[in-house]
Enzyme design. Structure first.
Site, PDB file in Angstrom:
ATOM      1  NE  ARG A  31      -3.702  -2.323  -0.040  1.00  0.00           N
ATOM      2  CZ  ARG A  31      -3.412  -3.452  -0.709  1.00  0.00           C
ATOM      3  NH1 ARG A  31      -2.290  -3.545  -1.409  1.00  0.00           N
ATOM      4  NH2 ARG A  31      -4.235  -4.481  -0.679  1.00  0.00           N
TER       5      ARG A  31
ATOM      6  CB  SER B  95      -9.287  -1.742   3.942  1.00  0.00           C
ATOM      7  OG  SER B  95      -9.849  -2.915   3.409  1.00  0.00           O
TER       8      SER B  95
ATOM      9  CD  GLU C 101      -5.487   0.076   2.757  1.00  0.00           C
ATOM     10  OE1 GLU C 101      -6.226  -0.065   1.753  1.00  0.00           O
ATOM     11  OE2 GLU C 101      -5.115  -0.872   3.459  1.00  0.00           O
TER      12      GLU C 101
END
Length: 292
Positions: free
Chosen positions: A168, A217, A287
């Site tokens: 990520r 998420s 995130e």
């Protein structure tokens, strides 16, 4: 500031624009200026103007991984999305502008019998956003298909073939603006590709709260466990602050029940992090991107 955009980009500029209209969370106060570029030179001109005049600016994609303050944004938001969404197929490679949606790019791959992008078919963001955060799902990541990107950096458009991808994350920050990218895929039977995309779509519908505004998420995966599992084991499913709620369907998601404020989401994130830290001695890392 307004005079510049009215003069140069009257049809591409929105003033005092509510950011809740431009994020999947459906949350966010007004931006002074929201600019919708149509080509690379538009981005270059707007960014150089902001830098030359010490005007705060922020570059976004489709707003699917973004939480904007209730107070909005003082300055210019440059939204690279549907106005910059071309794609060209050359053999097993696709060159596309950064504003194209991953869902559209995946469909183009399917139409040309190209595989390895199936994982991205249900991700609601843009190619540019996916490259910035090395988006992934179901074992696949953008880094797996990435070849190169045209990026505006230090006043110039440069070609990058290595973006230091990790989980990520990439080297892209506010000093790098992805304009287009080239990906390389694998030839495969059309029906096999479609079958996998359908399986992933069914799994998303059954496991994710797609019926509510959300930003995907909220927390990154943690070692040997998922953030959603930890949150569920902490008995936080359905926990609500204001209009923000931990999804019962997938505890890694925070959903907007209809009237959530950005502060509700922030308070809920802080509470979840504290409870998980206290119960399991695990520090959750967000995130999503927070603006303001």
């Amino acid at each position: 500031m307004q005079e510049f955009f009215v003069k140069n980009f009257p049809k591409q500029t929105l003033f005092n624009e509510p950011m809740k209209n431009h994020t999947s969370f459906k949350i966010g106060g007004p931006a002074d200026i929201l600019f919708l570029p149509e080509k690379n030179s538009d981005v270059e001109i707007a960014v150089n103007f902001c830098k030359d005049n010490n005007i705060r600016f922020f570059v976004m994609g489709n707003g699917t991984n973004l939480l904007v303050s209730d107070d909005g944004f003082r300055g210019v938001i440059i939204k690279i999305s549907k106005n910059m969404a071309f794609a060209k197929v050359n053999g097993n490679e696709i060159e596309a502008s950064s504003g194209i949606l991953l869902s559209r790019l995946s469909k183009i791959a399917l139409e040309n019998n190209l595989s390895n992008l199936e994982f991205a078919s249900g991700i609601p963001g843009t190619l540019g956003g996916a490259i910035c955060m090395n988006a992934g799902a179901y074992g696949g990541e953008i880094k797996d298909v990435f070849v190169s990107a045209e990026i505006f950096h230090d006043g110039q458009i440069k070609t990058f073939t290595d973006l230091n991808f990790s989980y990520r994350k990439s080297l892209i920050d506010e000093n790098y603006i992805v304009l287009s990218a080239k990906i390389k895929l694998t030839n495969k039977n059309h029906d096999e590709i479609l079958k996998k995309m359908t399986e992933y779509a069914d799994k998303r519908r059954s496991t994710q709260p797609l019926e509510f505004p959300n930003a995907g998420s909220i927390f990154k995966r943690v070692q040997n466990n998922s953030a959603g599992k930890l949150i569920m084991d902490a008995n936080l499913a359905g926990y609500t602050i204001g209009g923000a709620c931990v999804s019962k369907k997938h505890c890694g998601f925070i959903i907007n029940l209809g009237n959530a404020k950005a502060q509700d989401v922030l308070d809920l994130i802080d509470y979840v992090k504290k409870v998980v830290q206290d119960k399991f001695d695990v520090s959750l890392e967000t995130e999503i991107k927070l603006l303001n």
